[in-house]
Design a protein around this motif. Structure first.
Motif, PDB file in Angstrom:
ATOM      1  N   SER A  46      -1.818   9.687  15.677  1.00  0.00           N
ATOM      2  CA  SER A  46      -1.045   8.726  14.874  1.00  0.00           C
ATOM      3  C   SER A  46       0.397   8.659  15.343  1.00  0.00           C
ATOM      4  O   SER A  46       0.983   7.571  15.473  1.00  0.00           O
ATOM      5  N   ILE A  63       2.005   1.679  12.506  1.00  0.00           N
ATOM      6  CA  ILE A  63       0.854   2.430  12.010  1.00  0.00           C
ATOM      7  C   ILE A  63       0.914   2.582  10.494  1.00  0.00           C
ATOM      8  O   ILE A  63       1.924   3.018   9.939  1.00  0.00           O
ATOM      9  N   ILE A 102      -1.366   4.262   7.206  1.00  0.00           N
ATOM     10  CA  ILE A 102      -2.405   5.256   6.926  1.00  0.00           C
ATOM     11  C   ILE A 102      -2.778   5.188   5.458  1.00  0.00           C
ATOM     12  O   ILE A 102      -1.906   5.242   4.577  1.00  0.00           O
ATOM     13  N   LEU A 153       5.374   5.295  10.757  1.00  0.00           N
ATOM     14  CA  LEU A 153       4.159   5.541   9.979  1.00  0.00           C
ATOM     15  C   LEU A 153       4.423   5.208   8.519  1.00  0.00           C
ATOM     16  O   LEU A 153       5.439   5.623   7.957  1.00  0.00           O
TER      17      LEU A 153
END
Length: 388
Positions: free
Chosen positions: A21, A30, A32, A53
């Motif tokens: 990641s 990204i 999640i 992220l």
């Protein structure tokens, strides 16, 4: 490019998908999705706030509750609409099914099955897993498997979608899991701190659950120390799982907690420290994809005793880097395990040969192979779809 990664819980993300990641975030946005729970409770591998992220926490049930699954699926679908990812990449059957149940149009969906339930269950559970996983296979654009048995099954029906990781599962950090980092004096001090100076040390790491053979570990060890009360010690690194049984009775749990030859370390980010003083790694699991704990042990040069089941047999070679036990019954399996442990305790030369053989394949255990393979797959996807 926007990539949405889905995995059941934060602990599993941190343990298995942190490196890929972070690597992906250097050139991609990204997101999640996972639950907040830490089934594998270790310190964060990275300061994730320093990377591109974004975490979206929601409950992804690890149970068969239809109501919870549908609720989770609706919430995931809503997030997919908001994020507008180019690729949704889900992991584990429990993470894949709610993602794919209500899949969005015009989005690519990939799924990695870290051990198929239909290939490791019986009775009603096998029927349930077969339905859930076949449904998922049909709706996914790409299916990834991490062991030979699962791949052989899926490719018979979905040869155009089925892919097998060329890496050793998700691998491990071989810079961290390196037995050469520990001098003999270091090992002596660790043994001394645990009061295990003269013991033959058997180690188990992971969740204390029946399907991972935890009850078999206890029963084998109890039988062993009944015959040899002062020669062996058992290190337990991990902890209970709130939704899965240990396989032990209340009396046996009491015996486990009160046994001075059993040391429960708990969850730790220093697993390598305990593997460094281990003589044998015992992991008689029947339900694995390709177990990271075995990969870590082999990388440390610690021979493995496990059951001759899918995933385990992909990396443990009988009489080479450990022993594969043909499972017959729990009683018979325990007897076979005890005999192997007795033999290795008595035949130090044989133990050293197994340990040396573990190190011959050490480089293939690296998580870097998994990361590079995944980066290549996603870069190919970007090129094919002309994405930035």
């Amino acid at each position: 490019m926007k990539i949405l990664i889905v995995i059941t819980d934060y602990g599993s993300f941190n343990n298995f998908l942190a490196e890929i990641s972070v690597a992906l975030s250097l050139e991609n946005e990204i997101h999640i999705i996972c639950s907040r729970s830490n089934v594998i409770n270790i310190v964060d591998k990275f300061d994730y706030t320093q990377y591109d992220l974004t975490f979206h926490f929601l409950d992804i049930p690890r149970t068969t509750s239809i109501t919870k699954l549908i609720k989770s699926s609706f919430r995931i679908r809503k997030l997919v609409k908001e994020i507008k990812p180019n690729l949704v990449y889900a992991h584990f059957t429990t993470g894949i099914f709610p993602v794919i149940l209500l899949r969005n149009k015009n989005v690519e969906y990939w799924g990695t099955f870290h051990g198929l339930g239909m290939n490791a269950s019986t009775g009603l559970r096998k029927i349930m897993f077969s339905f859930v996983e076949m449904f998922s296979f049909i709706r996914l654009d790409k299916i990834f498997l991490i062991n030979n048995k699962d791949f052989d099954l899926v490719k018979r029906f979905f040869s155009n979608k089925a892919n097998k990781y060329q890496s050793c599962g998700v691998g491990c950090n071989i810079d961290k899991f390196d037995g050469n980092k520990f001098q003999e004096s270091d090992k002596e001090n660790i043994r001394k701190d645990l009061k295990l100076e003269s013991k033959f040390i058997i180690t188990y790491t992971g969740r204390f659950v029946e399907f991972k053979g935890f009850d078999l570990v206890f029963h084998s060890f109890a039988k062993l120390i009944k015959e040899y009360p002062n020669e062996f010690a058992l290190l337990l690194v991990g902890g209970k799982d709130p939704i899965h049984i240990t396989g032990l009775t209340l009396n046996e749990e009491g015996d486990l907690n009160n046994n001075k030859s059993i040391i429960n370390i708990g969850y730790t980010s220093e697993v390598e420290k305990y593997l460094a003083i281990s003589d044998v790694f015992l992991f008689p699991s029947k339900k694995e994809g390709l177990p990271v704990c075995i990969v870590e042990s082999l990388a440390m040069g610690v021979p493995v005793i496990t059951l001759d089941e899918r995933g385990n047999s992909d990396i443990v070679k009988n009489n080479f880097n450990g022993y594969l036990i043909k499972s017959v019954s729990k009683s018979n399996d325990a007897n076979e395990i005890v005999e192997k442990l007795k033999y290795l305790n008595e035949e130090n030369h044989a133990l050293k040969i197994l340990s040396s053989n573990c190190m011959l394949d050490r480089e293939i255990y690296s998580r870097s192979f998994f990361v590079q393979e995944q980066l290549s797959l996603i870069n190919d996807f970007k090129k094919q779809n002309k994405l930035d």
